[in-house]
Design a protein around this motif. Structure first.
Motif, PDB file in Angstrom:
ATOM      1  N   THR A 129     -36.850 -51.892 -53.430  1.00  0.00           N
ATOM      2  CA  THR A 129     -38.039 -51.044 -53.323  1.00  0.00           C
ATOM      3  C   THR A 129     -39.258 -51.879 -52.932  1.00  0.00           C
ATOM      4  O   THR A 129     -40.069 -51.470 -52.092  1.00  0.00           O
ATOM      5  N   THR A 130     -39.370 -53.064 -53.518  1.00  0.00           N
ATOM      6  CA  THR A 130     -40.482 -53.956 -53.166  1.00  0.00           C
ATOM      7  C   THR A 130     -40.435 -54.322 -51.687  1.00  0.00           C
ATOM      8  O   THR A 130     -41.471 -54.306 -50.998  1.00  0.00           O
ATOM      9  N   LEU A 131     -39.259 -54.635 -51.180  1.00  0.00           N
ATOM     10  CA  LEU A 131     -39.132 -54.987 -49.764  1.00  0.00           C
ATOM     11  C   LEU A 131     -39.516 -53.808 -48.869  1.00  0.00           C
ATOM     12  O   LEU A 131     -40.210 -53.983 -47.860  1.00  0.00           O
ATOM     13  N   ARG A 132     -39.087 -52.613 -49.231  1.00  0.00           N
ATOM     14  CA  ARG A 132     -39.486 -51.428 -48.441  1.00  0.00           C
ATOM     15  C   ARG A 132     -41.008 -51.275 -48.465  1.00  0.00           C
ATOM     16  O   ARG A 132     -41.628 -51.006 -47.425  1.00  0.00           O
ATOM     17  N   VAL A 154     -34.724 -51.400 -44.942  1.00  0.00           N
ATOM     18  CA  VAL A 154     -33.541 -51.723 -45.740  1.00  0.00           C
ATOM     19  C   VAL A 154     -32.429 -50.741 -45.364  1.00  0.00           C
ATOM     20  O   VAL A 154     -32.582 -49.533 -45.528  1.00  0.00           O
ATOM     21  N   LEU A 155     -31.329 -51.261 -44.852  1.00  0.00           N
ATOM     22  CA  LEU A 155     -30.206 -50.430 -44.429  1.00  0.00           C
ATOM     23  C   LEU A 155     -29.282 -50.144 -45.603  1.00  0.00           C
ATOM     24  O   LEU A 155     -29.225 -50.890 -46.579  1.00  0.00           O
ATOM     25  N   ALA A 160     -39.859 -61.583 -53.943  1.00  0.00           N
ATOM     26  CA  ALA A 160     -40.825 -62.358 -54.717  1.00  0.00           C
ATOM     27  C   ALA A 160     -41.708 -63.237 -53.835  1.00  0.00           C
ATOM     28  O   ALA A 160     -42.577 -63.954 -54.350  1.00  0.00           O
ATOM     29  N   GLY A 161     -41.477 -63.210 -52.522  1.00  0.00           N
ATOM     30  CA  GLY A 161     -42.273 -64.023 -51.618  1.00  0.00           C
ATOM     31  C   GLY A 161     -41.925 -65.496 -51.640  1.00  0.00           C
ATOM     32  O   GLY A 161     -42.725 -66.334 -51.213  1.00  0.00           O
ATOM     33  N   MET A 162     -40.728 -65.831 -52.103  1.00  0.00           N
ATOM     34  CA  MET A 162     -40.335 -67.232 -52.166  1.00  0.00           C
ATOM     35  C   MET A 162     -39.926 -67.738 -50.784  1.00  0.00           C
ATOM     36  O   MET A 162     -39.330 -67.004 -49.989  1.00  0.00           O
ATOM     37  N   ALA A 163     -40.244 -68.989 -50.501  1.00  0.00           N
ATOM     38  CA  ALA A 163     -39.948 -69.572 -49.198  1.00  0.00           C
ATOM     39  C   ALA A 163     -39.460 -71.008 -49.371  1.00  0.00           C
ATOM     40  O   ALA A 163     -39.925 -71.926 -48.718  1.00  0.00           O
ATOM     41  N   ASP A 164     -38.485 -71.200 -50.253  1.00  0.00           N
ATOM     42  CA  ASP A 164     -38.019 -72.547 -50.576  1.00  0.00           C
ATOM     43  C   ASP A 164     -36.846 -72.994 -49.713  1.00  0.00           C
ATOM     44  O   ASP A 164     -36.258 -74.046 -49.968  1.00  0.00           O
ATOM     45  N   PRO A 188     -31.106 -52.498 -62.318  1.00  0.00           N
ATOM     46  CA  PRO A 188     -32.557 -52.292 -62.198  1.00  0.00           C
ATOM     47  C   PRO A 188     -33.233 -53.356 -61.347  1.00  0.00           C
ATOM     48  O   PRO A 188     -34.141 -53.052 -60.567  1.00  0.00           O
ATOM     49  N   ALA A 189     -32.797 -54.595 -61.471  1.00  0.00           N
ATOM     50  CA  ALA A 189     -33.429 -55.675 -60.708  1.00  0.00           C
ATOM     51  C   ALA A 189     -33.228 -55.477 -59.212  1.00  0.00           C
ATOM     52  O   ALA A 189     -34.165 -55.634 -58.418  1.00  0.00           O
ATOM     53  N   ALA A 190     -31.999 -55.146 -58.796  1.00  0.00           N
ATOM     54  CA  ALA A 190     -31.731 -54.950 -57.368  1.00  0.00           C
ATOM     55  C   ALA A 190     -32.511 -53.767 -56.825  1.00  0.00           C
ATOM     56  O   ALA A 190     -33.096 -53.849 -55.733  1.00  0.00           O
TER      57      ALA A 190
END
Length: 211
Positions: free
Chosen positions: A166-169, A175-176, A127-131, A159-161
């Protein structure tokens, strides 16, 4: 040996004073890898000292570690500092540092690996969070970034994981696949960290200079 300390509010201070660290910008392929190791709060984090020992002593890599708050429940920042020979950053920000720690570390690193990566961390990165210091640092690295998930099978299949990984890839992360381990609760087989040789291969193959 390099000076050892822990760069954190909750531990003995070992951060820079008097100005940012200046690094020799030798081409990455001509010097040992500069690896940022980001450790999050999974039980699998108990294995990180042995992985770190191999990175430093077998491969000769220069490793700096950043930890989340939850990671410190499973692994000692002091132990990681001794093995790496470098101050451990986190879990909190060092507001006295002359240069923001996350920028300093991100600019220094050739490669970053989140090992282990919890479901919470995967979701926030996707999600691009950087907190947190760890999240801000990892996202600032311009070289290769690797995710080593430590997710139970039901979590991996949710589904969320799947969507987050997939978003990170798609965002350029490697992703290993999870390895196998025994549950600390009931000794049943479960998903664990990827095998060390798979992690090393991903780090070596994906290494590239910061932009």
């Amino acid at each position: 040996r390099r000076r050892v300390g822990v760069r954190s509010i909750g531990y003995a201070q070992g951060s820079h004073r008097g100005g940012p660290v200046t690094e020799n910008r030798t081409p990455p392929e001509a010097r040992p890898m500069r690896l940022l190791l980001a450790v999050t709060g999974s039980i699998a984090a108990i294995n990180i000292p042995s992985y770190l020992f191999v990175f430093v002593n077998t491969y000769g890599w220069h490793v700096k570690v950043v930890v989340s708050g939850a990671a410190t429940r499973f692994v000692s920042p002091a132990a990681l500092a001794v093995i790496s020979g470098e101050p451990v950053s986190g879990p909190d920000w060092d507001y006295a540092a002359p240069v923001p720690i996350h920028r300093d570390l991100a600019d220094w690193a050739d490669t970053a690996i989140v090992l282990p990566a919890t479901q919470n961390t995967v979701a926030k990165l996707s999600a691009g969070m950087a907190d947190t210091l760890l999240l801000a640092t990892v996202q600032g690295v311009r070289g290769n970034k690797i995710i080593a998930p430590a997710l139970l099978q039901p979590m991996q299949e949710s589904p969320a994981a799947r969507r987050n990984l997939t978003t990170l890839r798609n965002d350029g992360y490697t992703v290993l696949s999870a390895g196998t381990a025994r549950s600390a609760a009931d000794n049943r087989p479960r998903e664990g960290l990827p095998p060390l040789d798979q992690i090393v291969a991903a780090l070596v193959d994906g290494r590239k200079a910061p932009a």
